[in-house]
Structures are given as structure tokens and as C-alpha cells.
Design a protein around this motif. Structure first.
Motif, PDB file in Angstrom:
ATOM      1  N   ALA A  90      -7.276 -31.368 -24.493  1.00 29.27           N
ATOM      2  CA  ALA A  90      -6.157 -30.436 -24.418  1.00 29.27           C
ATOM      3  C   ALA A  90      -5.113 -30.672 -25.490  1.00 29.27           C
ATOM      4  O   ALA A  90      -4.848 -31.800 -25.890  1.00 29.27           O
ATOM      5  N   LEU A  91      -4.552 -29.579 -25.932  1.00 26.28           N
ATOM      6  CA  LEU A  91      -3.372 -29.583 -26.784  1.00 26.28           C
ATOM      7  C   LEU A  91      -2.379 -28.705 -26.047  1.00 26.28           C
ATOM      8  O   LEU A  91      -2.614 -27.514 -25.879  1.00 26.28           O
ATOM      9  N   VAL A  92      -1.321 -29.301 -25.512  1.00 27.38           N
ATOM     10  CA  VAL A  92      -0.394 -28.553 -24.675  1.00 27.38           C
ATOM     11  C   VAL A  92       0.971 -28.475 -25.325  1.00 27.38           C
ATOM     12  O   VAL A  92       1.593 -29.499 -25.600  1.00 27.38           O
ATOM     13  N   GLU A  93       1.434 -27.284 -25.550  1.00 27.68           N
ATOM     14  CA  GLU A  93       2.779 -27.044 -26.072  1.00 27.68           C
ATOM     15  C   GLU A  93       3.119 -27.941 -27.247  1.00 27.68           C
ATOM     16  O   GLU A  93       4.102 -28.667 -27.236  1.00 27.68           O
ATOM     17  N   GLY A  94       2.268 -27.901 -28.235  1.00 24.18           N
ATOM     18  CA  GLY A  94       2.566 -28.653 -29.450  1.00 24.18           C
ATOM     19  C   GLY A  94       2.182 -30.109 -29.342  1.00 24.18           C
ATOM     20  O   GLY A  94       2.069 -30.645 -28.239  1.00 24.18           O
ATOM     21  N   PRO A  95       1.976 -30.752 -30.480  1.00 20.46           N
ATOM     22  CA  PRO A  95       1.563 -32.147 -30.468  1.00 20.46           C
ATOM     23  C   PRO A  95       2.745 -33.054 -30.143  1.00 20.46           C
ATOM     24  O   PRO A  95       3.890 -32.681 -30.368  1.00 20.46           O
ATOM     25  N   ALA A  96       2.472 -34.218 -29.573  1.00 22.47           N
ATOM     26  CA  ALA A  96       3.526 -35.205 -29.307  1.00 22.47           C
ATOM     27  C   ALA A  96       2.922 -36.588 -29.490  1.00 22.47           C
ATOM     28  O   ALA A  96       1.862 -36.882 -28.928  1.00 22.47           O
ATOM     29  N   PHE A  97       3.592 -37.404 -30.295  1.00 16.45           N
ATOM     30  CA  PHE A  97       3.041 -38.728 -30.593  1.00 16.45           C
ATOM     31  C   PHE A  97       4.142 -39.764 -30.680  1.00 16.45           C
ATOM     32  O   PHE A  97       5.322 -39.433 -30.688  1.00 16.45           O
ATOM     33  N   TYR A  98       3.732 -41.031 -30.746  1.00 17.31           N
ATOM     34  CA  TYR A  98       4.680 -42.121 -30.955  1.00 17.31           C
ATOM     35  C   TYR A  98       4.954 -42.189 -32.458  1.00 17.31           C
ATOM     36  O   TYR A  98       4.046 -42.516 -33.225  1.00 17.31           O
ATOM     37  N   PRO A  99       6.177 -41.873 -32.871  1.00 13.13           N
ATOM     38  CA  PRO A  99       6.441 -41.768 -34.309  1.00 13.13           C
ATOM     39  C   PRO A  99       6.270 -43.096 -35.048  1.00 13.13           C
ATOM     40  O   PRO A  99       5.973 -43.091 -36.236  1.00 13.13           O
ATOM     41  N   PHE A 100       6.428 -44.211 -34.334  1.00 14.51           N
ATOM     42  CA  PHE A 100       6.381 -45.508 -35.027  1.00 14.51           C
ATOM     43  C   PHE A 100       4.966 -46.072 -35.100  1.00 14.51           C
ATOM     44  O   PHE A 100       4.767 -47.173 -35.597  1.00 14.51           O
ATOM     45  N   LEU A 101       3.985 -45.319 -34.561  1.00 10.89           N
ATOM     46  CA  LEU A 101       2.589 -45.760 -34.674  1.00 10.89           C
ATOM     47  C   LEU A 101       1.863 -44.876 -35.690  1.00 10.89           C
ATOM     48  O   LEU A 101       2.242 -43.730 -35.903  1.00 10.89           O
ATOM     49  N   LEU A 127      -3.810 -43.046 -26.778  1.00  6.60           N
ATOM     50  CA  LEU A 127      -4.082 -41.981 -25.808  1.00  6.60           C
ATOM     51  C   LEU A 127      -5.494 -42.117 -25.245  1.00  6.60           C
ATOM     52  O   LEU A 127      -5.757 -41.734 -24.116  1.00  6.60           O
TER      53      LEU A 127
END
Lengths: 327, 293
Positions: free
Chosen positions: A88-99, A108
Motif C-alpha cells: 500500500a501507498l496511502v496518502e503520500g509517502p512517509a519516511f524517517y528523514p534521518f535514515l 518498514l
């Protein structure tokens, strides 16, 4: 209700699915039916309830009422059995910016306890390669562009072989090249037998990659079916460009059509008439016969066109044209 | 490929090795990786290490010797024995600084993932809400231990560097050797870690209430301040044994010979009570929460 047993050939099925936020009804009794193997476009303007529906399908939010079954099992009761088979890709991507991109995917992937750790590295690499991010795998996500994050989000959905992919606005933020790549990626996944559920507010996107579509408007599901079905609901029309608009209209009326004419002063006037469904077979089979009749009636024909109604007209007819967000 | 996915859908994992549920600790490992790869975590640990260092340097540089009992507990002994730096620093850091850093980590657990949007991806993976909550709490507990160990190690090292080190005279008057006093330092770190676990559970619960991590962090720290104020009000002394901060400074009992473990037992029970209550509240909230971030 005997019909409660889900049909085995549906990847997603919902009945009377409703979500209320207080007074506001975000999703109103929608009955989705996504056949297995389809590339299903979930269309609707912003705020029409697409993402809310997807969140319910994935068990992120609870439905106020209604039933959902995904891959033949009821949700959210069978969430732990269903979700490992769904990317799934839900409402735009979201990640840990410092990784880094790769570290994010590994993170994930560990969240799914069924994901084998022995193949994690290889699967992450493969997913990154599939979306063209191999060169940026070690870069921190904070340094990614929106398009790269979007690709990484798709890579996350592809970490394991999936039976169903739910992609919410997958081409958001992508350049034309990236959009094309996503389209061909979706096609190749579909060719492998994966059911793809794509939401979009862009009609052209859906038209280019989907086999089926549903249209949401103001929380309601206003149309659903194969693309051909949806197009077919609209009418086929003939358009005649002629300086003798009145005469042309008379001839068309004589043929049993209902012409409308438009006279924009600086252009040649058009006469247009919808082709009724039952007549359209022989008339569209031999549209020349209309021209023959027009010429015989002394009409000077400068242009003649058979117009299939586009999905866009249908979309606009269903969802309204304005910029106003309904909810 | 198509035959593959058809097969897996029909067999539904039967006999496929990838379906075994073996990756339990993997998420915890990943959680700790994320926690300790953040610059913020290291900044907080460095700040914690600075407490004993500043304290020791200040004592070393000042010419006047403290009379016994002056300043924070044990401070007067630091000049004679560097090993007391760690104990003093512990007492200085416990009321405010440790709760502050733990409030940041605990408040960030769920709210941070929610605010960042990664919570939805963890949950559709699917991480499982209870499993995620447990892993998050374990992460905070590991941070508590890391924080107290940092304090103890930094204190011992700077104490040994700036002051003479020798056998330690305990509160009971007995003298223990240097290795044994190091062991006691370790035990004190554990004691303090355990004392902080109830507070960490409150932070976890608060974190499930919001999608704004800063709000959850601030609220958690405020809770620790309020509870410590309640703890010193004489009118509320009946409440004291029930406050999670009640045993925070009770580790001095480990500096007696023989060690008095009575308070430690009460402390463990108290902390378990807090963990049970706030863990249940956190689960109750999180398991039904609509993830809208």
C-alpha cells in the motif's frame, strides 16, 4: 443475508461502507467491487472520500458501518492474514528523514512479522531497483525530492510479492517521465496477476492504465464498472460543421435525431445530435449514410464527426465541474 | 510470476518458509536502530554525560572545601573519592533532567510516528497495534537504561580522572572495595531505570492521544513536574507512596551494608502498577484509534 459471503473473484468488496466524522459523512454507503486481476481506478475530486475509503479498506480507521472484505477475508477482523498480501501507498509517502532510503525500507519490512529477514536485503535492493532508486539507496530520505519519496513509497509496497496493491495517488509529485514509469510498472504488475487499486483525481491517468474504474463524488460512489461500461453510458454524437445549420438540423430531425446547434459567430456553426443507443448500431455502422442524407438535403457539409463521449465528460457530469470541494 | 501469486493465494502460506512468525525481535532491533540513529537521542545522552562532567569540574576548580552535608548529597565526599561523582550526578539529574529526556523519547513513541506519517505504513505492514506498542515501550525502557548508564559511566570516568579513587565508605560506615563500588554503581543505574518505567508508561499513553509529538513530550514532562510537586506537599503526604516519583531518590539504600532491598521491592510493585494501568489505557486508546495522520 445470504449474499454476505463474498464472491471469490473479488479482491476488494464493500457493502454499505460508511464513515462519519461527527456530523459529517465522509463516505456514504459505498459498495465497491474490485475484481481480481483488474487495474481499478478509484476516481474522484479532492475531498470526495477516496483516501478515507482506502484507510478503512486497510484497517487504519474503523468504518462507522458496513462490511469490507479484502482478498476474500473480512476486514479488519482478518487484518493480520490479509495485510501481508497487500502492498500500500496511502496518502503520500512517509519516511524517517534521518535514515537512508534502503534503511527506511528495511525498517518498514521488519514491521511485518511474516517478512523473512534472510531475504530482506535482497528484497529491499530489488524493490529499489524496480522504481529506479538504486543509485539513491544510501542517501538520507531528507535529501530526497518529492518524486523520489513517491518512488520509495511505491518500492515499499513492492517489498514482497503482493496479491493486491493499493496505490493512493501514485503519480503525485512525479515528473512526466516518472508518471510514465509508474504507468508501465502498474501494467507489468497487473500482467503478473496482481490486482491494482489506484486512486487518482486525474482522469487521464486512470484512462491510460485502468481496466475498471469507480467514481466518487461527495462521499458517494456514483459510478462503477469497466472503463468500456463507463464510457458507454455516455452518448455517441454526430457533429456536422456546416454554414446551413438550420437545414442540417432539419435533415437530422428527419432521420430521427435530436439536433442542437451552436452558432459561435466567428466560427462555422456546428450541429450536433446524440445518436440514440438503439439506432447507433446501423447509423454508426454506416455514418456515411447521414452525410448522404445531408448532401441530398442540400446541406453544405464542411466537416463531419462521430464523437464517442469521452470519460472526461462522464467524469465531469458525475462530479461537477467547479473547483469547489464538496466536503 | 502469475502462477506464483496464484499459488500463494491458494496455499495461503502453507509450507512457505516466508510465512513463519520468526521476526518478533526484528521490529525491536529496528526500533532501537531508529532510536539510536537519531541525532536527538545522542544529543540527549551527551547532555546527560555533561552533568557529572560539569559537576566534577566545578568541584575541582573551586578552592573552598565543602563542609560535610553542604550542597547535594555526597558532593562533599567527591574531593576525597572520585567515585562519588556518579552518585551525586544521579541525584542531581533524577528530578528534572532524566524525566525531561525520557519525556521526549516516550512522548515521541506513537505521536512521532503519527506526525511523520510512518505510523500508517507500520500498521499496514502490518506491525500489529499491540506489538507496536510493546516494542515502542521496550524502546523507551532501553533508553532509560542507556541514560542512567551514561550518567554512571561518565560520572565514574570523570571522577577517576579528576579525583583520587579508593575504597568507598558507605552510608552505613562500612567500607567497600573499588570493584564492588562499581558494581553498586551499576545496580543503582538499574534501580533508577526501574524507577522511571512507570513514568515512561505514562508518556507512552500520552503519546497515543495526539499526532503532535511536541505536545505529547511537553505533557509528559509536565506530569513529572506536577507529581514531584505533589510529592513535597505535606498536606498530601498520604498520597506519597502512590506517586511514581516516590522512590526516585531511594537508591541511597543501595549504599548501605547490607543493601536494603525493601524499598526496591515496593518500588518495583509501584512501577508495575503504573505500567499495568497506563499500558492498558494506552492499548485501549491505540487499538481503536483512527489513524488519520
Amino acid at each position: 443475508m445470504t449474499a454476505a459471503t463474498p464472491a471469490p473473484d473479488l479482491a476488494i468488496e464493500s457493502r454499505g461502507l460508511t464513515k462519519r466524522f461527527g456530523e459529517q459523512i465522509a463516505v456514504n454507503e459505498i459498495d465497491l467491487a474490485v475484481p481480481r486481476g483488474a487495474v481499478f481506478g478509484f476516481l474522484g475530486p479532492n475531498g470526495s472520500g477516496k483516501t478515507t475509503s482506502i484507510r478503512m479498506l486497510l484497517g487504519l480507521t474503523q468504518a462507522s458501518s458496513g462490511q469490507i472484505s479484502v482478498l476474500g477475508q473480512s476486514m479488519p477482523d482478518s487484518l493480520h492474514a490479509v495485510l501481508p498480501r497487500v502492498g500500500a501507498l496511502v496518502e503520500g509517502p512517509a519516511f524517517y528523514p534521518f535514515l537512508s532510503g534502503a534503511a527506511n525500507l528495511r525498517r518498514l519490512d521488519t514491521a511485518d512479522r511474516n517478512a523473512p529477514s534472510s531475504t530482506r536485503g535482497a528484497r529491499v535492493e530489488q524493490a529499489l531497483a524496480r522504481v529506479g532508486l538504486t543509485h539513491a539507496a544510501g542517501k538520507k530520505v531528507a535529501a530526497y525530492s518529492l518524486g523520489m519519496k513517491q518512488r520509495l513509497g511505491i518500492a515499499n509496497a513492492l517489498l514482497q510479492p503482493r496479491e493486491l496493491l493499493v496505490l493512493d495517488e501514485p503519480t503525485n509529485g512525479l515528473d512526466p517521465q516518472g508518471t510514465r514509469e509508474v504507468r508501465s510498472l502498474v501494467r507489468s504488475l497487473a500482467a503478473e496477476g496482481t490486482t491494482v487499486f489506484v486512486s487518482s483525481h486525474l482522469l487521464a491517468e486512470v484512462e491510460q492504465m485502468c481496466t475498471h474504474a469507480a467514481v466518487m463524488s461527495g462521499g458517494n460512489l456514483v459510478a462503477q464498472g469497466t472503463l468500456a461500461d463507463l464510457r458507454h453510458v455516455g452518448q455517441t454524437r454526430v457533429r456536422v460543421r456546416t454554414p446551413d445549420a438550420a437545414a442540417a438540423a432539419a435533415v437530422l430531425t428527419g432521420l430521427g435525431l435530436a439536433p442542437v446547434h451552436s452558432d459561435v459567430p466567428e466560427q462555422d456553426p456546428w450541429v450536433a445530435a446524440p445518436l440514440p443507443r438503439e439506432m447507433s448500431v446501423d447509423l454508426t455502422g454506416q455514418p456515411e449514410s447521414i452525410v448522404t442524407a445531408l448532401v441530398a438535403g442540400g446541406v453544405r457539409v464542411r466537416g463531419f464527426l462521430i464523437e464517442e463521449s469521452s470519460l472526461e465528460e462522464r467524469f465531469v457530469a458525475l462530479t461537477g465541474e467547479g473547483f469547489d470541494v464538496l466536503q | 510470476m502469475s502462477s506464483n501469486s496464484v499459488a500463494s493465494s491458494k496455499v495461503s502460506g502453507n509450507g512457505v518458509p516466508s510465512r513463519r512468525r520468526s521476526a518478533g525481535p526484528a521490529l525491536l532491533g529496528s526500533e532501537l536502530t531508529v532510536l539510536f540513529r537519531r541525532r536527538r537521542t545522542w544529543a540527549m545522552l551527551v547532555a546527560i554525560a555533561l552533568i557529572p562532567i560539569l559537576l566534577a569540574v566545578a568541584v575541582r576548580l573551586s578552592s573552598e572545601t565543602l563542609a560535610p552535608g553542604e550542597g547535594p548529597p555526597f558532593l562533599d565526599r567527591v574531593t576525597q573519592n572520585g567515585l562519588f561523582v556518579a552518585f551525586t550526578a544521579m541525584i542531581v539529574a533524577i528530578p528534572l533532567f532524566l524525566p525531561l529526556t525520557i519525556g521526549v523519547v516516550a512522548g515521541d513513541t506513537i505521536a512521532g510516528e503519527a506526525g511523520q506519517g510512518t505510523l500508517r505504513y507500520l500498521l499496514v505492514a502490518p506491525a500489529g497495534r499491540l506489538r507496536l506498542l510493546l516494542v515502542k515501550y521496550a524502546g523507551v525502557a532501553v533508553f532509560c537504561l542507556a541514560a542512567t548508564l551514561t550518567l554512571a559511566v561518565a560520572g565514574t570516568l570523570i571522577g577517576a580522572a579528576l579525583f583520587p579513587v579508593g575504597p568507598v565508605t558507605l552510608l552505613s560506615g562500612d567500607v567497600i572495595s573499588v570493584p564492588e563500588s562499581l558494581l553498586r554503581s551499576g545496580l543503582i543505574s538499574l534501580y533508577v531505570t526501574v524507577s522511571l518505567l512507570g513514568f515512561a508508561a505514562i508518556g507512552l499513553f500520552i503519546s497515543t492521544l495526539t499526532d503532535v509529538p511536541v505536545g505529547a513530550m511537553a505533557a509528559t514532562v509536565v506530569v513529572s513536574v506536577v507529581v514531584q510537586i505533589l510529592d513535597v506537599l505535606p498536606q498530601l503526604s498520604w498520597l506519597d507512596p502512590w506517586l511514581f516519583s516516590h522512590y526516585w531518590l531511594g537508591f541511597a539504600d543501595l549504599l548501605r551494608q547490607p543493601m536494603d532491598l525493601g524499598s526496591f521491592g515496593d518500588n518495583v510493585l509501584l512501577q508495575l502498577g503504573y505500567i499495568a494501568v497506563f499500558g492498558t489505557l494506552a492499548y485501549g486508546r491505540f487499538s481503536t484509534k483512527d489513524i488519520l495522520s
